[in-house]
Scaffold this motif. Sequence first.
Motif, short mmCIF file in Angstrom:
data_model
loop_
_atom_site.label_atom_id
_atom_site.label_comp_id
_atom_site.label_asym_id
_atom_site.label_seq_id
_atom_site.Cartn_x
_atom_site.Cartn_y
_atom_site.Cartn_z
N ARG A 88 18.71 5.88 -34.35
CA ARG A 88 19.60 6.67 -35.19
C ARG A 88 20.81 5.85 -35.60
O ARG A 88 21.17 4.89 -34.93
CB ARG A 88 20.09 7.92 -34.44
N TYR A 89 21.43 6.27 -36.72
CA TYR A 89 22.63 5.57 -37.17
C TYR A 89 23.78 5.87 -36.23
O TYR A 89 24.01 7.00 -35.86
CB TYR A 89 22.99 5.99 -38.59
N LYS A 90 24.52 4.83 -35.85
CA LYS A 90 25.56 4.98 -34.83
C LYS A 90 26.80 5.66 -35.40
O LYS A 90 27.31 6.63 -34.86
CB LYS A 90 25.93 3.61 -34.26
N LYS A 91 27.34 5.15 -36.51
CA LYS A 91 28.57 5.65 -37.12
C LYS A 91 29.65 5.77 -36.05
O LYS A 91 29.87 4.85 -35.30
CB LYS A 91 28.31 6.96 -37.84
N THR A 92 30.34 6.93 -35.97
CA THR A 92 31.33 7.12 -34.90
C THR A 92 31.01 8.43 -34.21
O THR A 92 30.31 9.28 -34.77
CB THR A 92 32.77 7.19 -35.45
N ARG A 93 31.58 8.60 -33.04
CA ARG A 93 31.30 9.81 -32.26
C ARG A 93 31.77 11.05 -33.02
O ARG A 93 31.09 12.07 -33.05
CB ARG A 93 32.03 9.69 -30.91
#
Length: 129
Positions: A88-93
């Motif tokens: 999955r794409y990490k991006k931000t929390r």
Amino acid sequence: MPSSASKVKAGELRGKTKVDLSKQLEELKGELLELRVQKIAGGSAAKLTRINTVRKSIARVLTVTNAKARQHLREFYKGKKYLPLDLRYKKTRAIRRRLTKHEKSRTTEKQHKKAIHFPLRKYAVKATA
């Protein structure tokens, strides 16, 4: 061994099959083992400096192998409902926890009734000359 002549290039490795990569990895590991034995036995300086190159070559082969495996997994899970966490794409929390567009647009039944029965009133304002 052709690998002992120069360092391995990642671009060349990407064109190889999984079997070829595993074979090359075994060759490199065998070569590293020999070099370490020679290091203990007191080998020449040229052979000792080769240890670093072989280690980096092993890392390149493993990196390409893992990248190929991940690519195959991405193709396997394409179009499926769920993806494994590591694909999955990490991006931000904060972005991952954010409401989706669909969830944002939803309204409760009470809000829906209120919007239908009591719409915003429109007033015509007379312009003064």
